[in-house]
Design a protein around this motif. Sequence first.
Motif, PDB file in Angstrom:
ATOM      1  N   ARG A   4       1.158   5.405  -9.898  1.00 38.79           N
ATOM      2  CA  ARG A   4       0.189   6.496  -9.964  1.00 38.79           C
ATOM      3  C   ARG A   4      -1.197   5.979 -10.334  1.00 38.79           C
ATOM      4  O   ARG A   4      -2.207   6.434  -9.793  1.00 38.79           O
ATOM      5  CB  ARG A   4       0.647   7.559 -10.978  1.00 38.79           C
ATOM      6  CG  ARG A   4       1.830   8.390 -10.525  1.00 38.79           C
ATOM      7  CD  ARG A   4       2.023   9.596 -11.430  1.00 38.79           C
ATOM      8  NE  ARG A   4       2.284   9.204 -12.804  1.00 38.79           N
ATOM      9  CZ  ARG A   4       3.508   9.003 -13.301  1.00 38.79           C
ATOM     10  NH1 ARG A   4       4.565   9.146 -12.516  1.00 38.79           N
ATOM     11  NH2 ARG A   4       3.670   8.663 -14.568  1.00 38.79           N
ATOM     12  N   ALA A   5      -1.241   5.032 -11.257  1.00 34.82           N
ATOM     13  CA  ALA A   5      -2.529   4.483 -11.692  1.00 34.82           C
ATOM     14  C   ALA A   5      -3.218   3.732 -10.562  1.00 34.82           C
ATOM     15  O   ALA A   5      -4.416   3.906 -10.318  1.00 34.82           O
ATOM     16  CB  ALA A   5      -2.326   3.576 -12.905  1.00 34.82           C
ATOM     17  N   ILE A   6      -2.487   2.899  -9.850  1.00 37.33           N
ATOM     18  CA  ILE A   6      -3.086   2.135  -8.749  1.00 37.33           C
ATOM     19  C   ILE A   6      -3.563   3.081  -7.655  1.00 37.33           C
ATOM     20  O   ILE A   6      -4.592   2.857  -7.026  1.00 37.33           O
ATOM     21  CB  ILE A   6      -2.080   1.107  -8.190  1.00 37.33           C
ATOM     22  CG1 ILE A   6      -1.726   0.080  -9.262  1.00 37.33           C
ATOM     23  CG2 ILE A   6      -2.651   0.406  -6.962  1.00 37.33           C
ATOM     24  CD1 ILE A   6      -0.683  -0.921  -8.831  1.00 37.33           C
ATOM     25  N   ALA A   7      -2.824   4.150  -7.416  1.00 36.96           N
ATOM     26  CA  ALA A   7      -3.203   5.117  -6.391  1.00 36.96           C
ATOM     27  C   ALA A   7      -4.530   5.790  -6.706  1.00 36.96           C
ATOM     28  O   ALA A   7      -5.199   6.297  -5.802  1.00 36.96           O
ATOM     29  CB  ALA A   7      -2.110   6.168  -6.227  1.00 36.96           C
ATOM     30  N   ASN A  64      -9.869  -0.481 -15.016  1.00 41.69           N
ATOM     31  CA  ASN A  64      -9.525   0.913 -14.726  1.00 41.69           C
ATOM     32  C   ASN A  64      -8.021   1.140 -14.798  1.00 41.69           C
ATOM     33  O   ASN A  64      -7.565   2.191 -15.264  1.00 41.69           O
ATOM     34  CB  ASN A  64     -10.048   1.313 -13.347  1.00 41.69           C
ATOM     35  CG  ASN A  64     -11.543   1.518 -13.337  1.00 41.69           C
ATOM     36  OD1 ASN A  64     -12.144   1.859 -14.356  1.00 41.69           O
ATOM     37  ND2 ASN A  64     -12.179   1.301 -12.188  1.00 41.69           N
ATOM     38  N   LEU A  65      -7.269   0.154 -14.330  1.00 46.77           N
ATOM     39  CA  LEU A  65      -5.819   0.270 -14.379  1.00 46.77           C
ATOM     40  C   LEU A  65      -5.340   0.354 -15.834  1.00 46.77           C
ATOM     41  O   LEU A  65      -4.499   1.188 -16.175  1.00 46.77           O
ATOM     42  CB  LEU A  65      -5.169  -0.928 -13.677  1.00 46.77           C
ATOM     43  CG  LEU A  65      -3.665  -0.873 -13.453  1.00 46.77           C
ATOM     44  CD1 LEU A  65      -3.288   0.282 -12.554  1.00 46.77           C
ATOM     45  CD2 LEU A  65      -3.170  -2.182 -12.861  1.00 46.77           C
ATOM     46  N   LYS A  66      -5.900  -0.505 -16.672  1.00 46.32           N
ATOM     47  CA  LYS A  66      -5.542  -0.473 -18.099  1.00 46.32           C
ATOM     48  C   LYS A  66      -5.904   0.869 -18.725  1.00 46.32           C
ATOM     49  O   LYS A  66      -5.105   1.464 -19.468  1.00 46.32           O
ATOM     50  CB  LYS A  66      -6.272  -1.605 -18.826  1.00 46.32           C
ATOM     51  CG  LYS A  66      -5.946  -1.689 -20.309  1.00 46.32           C
ATOM     52  CD  LYS A  66      -6.687  -2.855 -20.951  1.00 46.32           C
ATOM     53  CE  LYS A  66      -6.370  -2.931 -22.447  1.00 46.32           C
ATOM     54  NZ  LYS A  66      -7.095  -4.061 -23.087  1.00 46.32           N
ATOM     55  N   PHE A 103       0.815  -1.211   0.000  1.00 48.37           N
ATOM     56  CA  PHE A 103       0.000   0.000   0.000  1.00 48.37           C
ATOM     57  C   PHE A 103       0.849   1.261   0.000  1.00 48.37           C
ATOM     58  O   PHE A 103       0.485   2.255  -0.633  1.00 48.37           O
ATOM     59  CB  PHE A 103      -0.931   0.023   1.210  1.00 48.37           C
ATOM     60  CG  PHE A 103      -2.209  -0.739   1.031  1.00 48.37           C
ATOM     61  CD1 PHE A 103      -3.335  -0.138   0.502  1.00 48.37           C
ATOM     62  CD2 PHE A 103      -2.290  -2.074   1.392  1.00 48.37           C
ATOM     63  CE1 PHE A 103      -4.516  -0.834   0.322  1.00 48.37           C
ATOM     64  CE2 PHE A 103      -3.468  -2.785   1.221  1.00 48.37           C
ATOM     65  CZ  PHE A 103      -4.586  -2.167   0.688  1.00 48.37           C
ATOM     66  N   VAL A 104       1.954   1.260   0.723  1.00 51.60           N
ATOM     67  CA  VAL A 104       2.683   2.520   0.929  1.00 51.60           C
ATOM     68  C   VAL A 104       4.071   2.551   0.314  1.00 51.60           C
ATOM     69  O   VAL A 104       4.633   3.628   0.130  1.00 51.60           O
ATOM     70  CB  VAL A 104       2.771   2.855   2.442  1.00 51.60           C
ATOM     71  CG1 VAL A 104       1.386   3.075   3.016  1.00 51.60           C
ATOM     72  CG2 VAL A 104       3.515   1.760   3.207  1.00 51.60           C
ATOM     73  N   GLY A 105       4.659   1.394   0.011  1.00 52.71           N
ATOM     74  CA  GLY A 105       5.950   1.371  -0.671  1.00 52.71           C
ATOM     75  C   GLY A 105       7.134   1.848   0.133  1.00 52.71           C
ATOM     76  O   GLY A 105       8.220   2.012  -0.404  1.00 52.71           O
ATOM     77  N   SER A 106       6.956   2.073   1.415  1.00 51.58           N
ATOM     78  CA  SER A 106       8.034   2.577   2.268  1.00 51.58           C
ATOM     79  C   SER A 106       8.226   1.617   3.431  1.00 51.58           C
ATOM     80  O   SER A 106       7.255   1.267   4.115  1.00 51.58           O
ATOM     81  CB  SER A 106       7.687   3.971   2.793  1.00 51.58           C
ATOM     82  OG  SER A 106       8.401   4.285   3.965  1.00 51.58           O
ATOM     83  N   HIS A 107       9.467   1.201   3.670  1.00 49.60           N
ATOM     84  CA  HIS A 107       9.723   0.270   4.778  1.00 49.60           C
ATOM     85  C   HIS A 107       9.306   0.871   6.114  1.00 49.60           C
ATOM     86  O   HIS A 107       8.611   0.228   6.908  1.00 49.60           O
ATOM     87  CB  HIS A 107      11.201  -0.118   4.829  1.00 49.60           C
ATOM     88  CG  HIS A 107      11.575  -0.748   6.137  1.00 49.60           C
ATOM     89  ND1 HIS A 107      11.129  -1.995   6.511  1.00 49.60           N
ATOM     90  CD2 HIS A 107      12.300  -0.270   7.175  1.00 49.60           C
ATOM     91  CE1 HIS A 107      11.587  -2.265   7.729  1.00 49.60           C
ATOM     92  NE2 HIS A 107      12.288  -1.243   8.150  1.00 49.60           N
ATOM     93  N   ALA A 115      -1.741   9.979  -2.004  1.00 50.91           N
ATOM     94  CA  ALA A 115      -1.456   8.909  -2.961  1.00 50.91           C
ATOM     95  C   ALA A 115      -0.350   8.021  -2.413  1.00 50.91           C
ATOM     96  O   ALA A 115       0.710   8.508  -2.025  1.00 50.91           O
ATOM     97  CB  ALA A 115      -1.021   9.505  -4.294  1.00 50.91           C
ATOM     98  N   PRO A 116      -0.561   6.717  -2.356  1.00 51.53           N
ATOM     99  CA  PRO A 116       0.472   5.812  -1.849  1.00 51.53           C
ATOM    100  C   PRO A 116       1.582   5.585  -2.870  1.00 51.53           C
ATOM    101  O   PRO A 116       1.384   5.771  -4.057  1.00 51.53           O
ATOM    102  CB  PRO A 116      -0.306   4.516  -1.602  1.00 51.53           C
ATOM    103  CG  PRO A 116      -1.402   4.557  -2.599  1.00 51.53           C
ATOM    104  CD  PRO A 116      -1.776   6.007  -2.740  1.00 51.53           C
ATOM    105  N   ARG A 117       2.716   5.153  -2.379  1.00 52.71           N
ATOM    106  CA  ARG A 117       3.832   4.814  -3.251  1.00 52.71           C
ATOM    107  C   ARG A 117       3.877   3.304  -3.393  1.00 52.71           C
ATOM    108  O   ARG A 117       4.670   2.615  -2.762  1.00 52.71           O
ATOM    109  CB  ARG A 117       5.149   5.343  -2.655  1.00 52.71           C
ATOM    110  CG  ARG A 117       5.185   6.831  -2.480  1.00 52.71           C
ATOM    111  CD  ARG A 117       6.519   7.301  -1.946  1.00 52.71           C
ATOM    112  NE  ARG A 117       6.846   6.689  -0.664  1.00 52.71           N
ATOM    113  CZ  ARG A 117       6.396   7.145   0.487  1.00 52.71           C
ATOM    114  NH1 ARG A 117       5.599   8.193   0.524  1.00 52.71           N
ATOM    115  NH2 ARG A 117       6.735   6.553   1.612  1.00 52.71           N
ATOM    116  N   LEU A 118       3.002   2.773  -4.226  1.00 51.04           N
ATOM    117  CA  LEU A 118       2.862   1.328  -4.357  1.00 51.04           C
ATOM    118  C   LEU A 118       4.005   0.719  -5.157  1.00 51.04           C
ATOM    119  O   LEU A 118       4.529   1.330  -6.076  1.00 51.04           O
ATOM    120  CB  LEU A 118       1.539   0.991  -5.052  1.00 51.04           C
ATOM    121  CG  LEU A 118       0.307   1.207  -4.179  1.00 51.04           C
ATOM    122  CD1 LEU A 118      -0.927   1.269  -5.044  1.00 51.04           C
ATOM    123  CD2 LEU A 118       0.194   0.098  -3.162  1.00 51.04           C
ATOM    124  N   VAL A 119       4.330  -0.504  -4.795  1.00 50.94           N
ATOM    125  CA  VAL A 119       5.293  -1.262  -5.576  1.00 50.94           C
ATOM    126  C   VAL A 119       4.636  -1.647  -6.891  1.00 50.94           C
ATOM    127  O   VAL A 119       3.491  -2.081  -6.913  1.00 50.94           O
ATOM    128  CB  VAL A 119       5.713  -2.535  -4.808  1.00 50.94           C
ATOM    129  CG1 VAL A 119       6.689  -3.356  -5.643  1.00 50.94           C
ATOM    130  CG2 VAL A 119       6.338  -2.165  -3.472  1.00 50.94           C
TER     131      VAL A 119
END
Length: 202
Positions: A146-149, A193-195, A61-65, A112-116
Amino acid sequence: MAITDEPGWTLRVARPESDAPPDAEAGDADLVRACLDGQRAAFDALVRRHQRQVYQLCHRFVGSHEEASDLAQDAFVRAYRGLRGYRGNAAFSTWLYRIAVNVCLNRVAARAPRLVPLDRVERLDSGAERPDTALLREERAAAVRRAIAQLPKRQRATLILRIYHELPHDQIAAILGSSVGSAKGNLFHALANLKRLLQGPS
């Protein structure tokens, strides 16, 4: 209780010195009962058993350790405090995932999360990557993040649970408190939606 596998985790629950360690082979339900009976070491065992999966879920969800560690710790604290509310109607892991997903969704709701990225895979080191290839890969990864967020919260959660964690639709439905049909529908719409977001305006 202490979370020790991930650096910087400091979740601790004070317990009496006489609290015997639980049976390593005990099931989750047995550990929950032992914890409710006052054996706080039993919750330590639950944390050790599930901490990596919960941390990984939060990290998606957040991409940050650092932030994922905080969220995972918060999820376990909430689970410990609300343990008497666990009725055993679903697996303990499902109940715990529900708490972790809610914690993550609450955190990312305001930003906006920083998703992997979805296309990230662990690769064997086969030599230095060309700079232009690395740049293109990073640009694509940023676009996916950005799209997933931008996905609605339930679609985002469903996509993460299904694509990253490979959970079955029935377990995703239990985690999100929806029907299996809704879980499947959320995934379908999330992918569509992602596509659309990645393709941009036509």
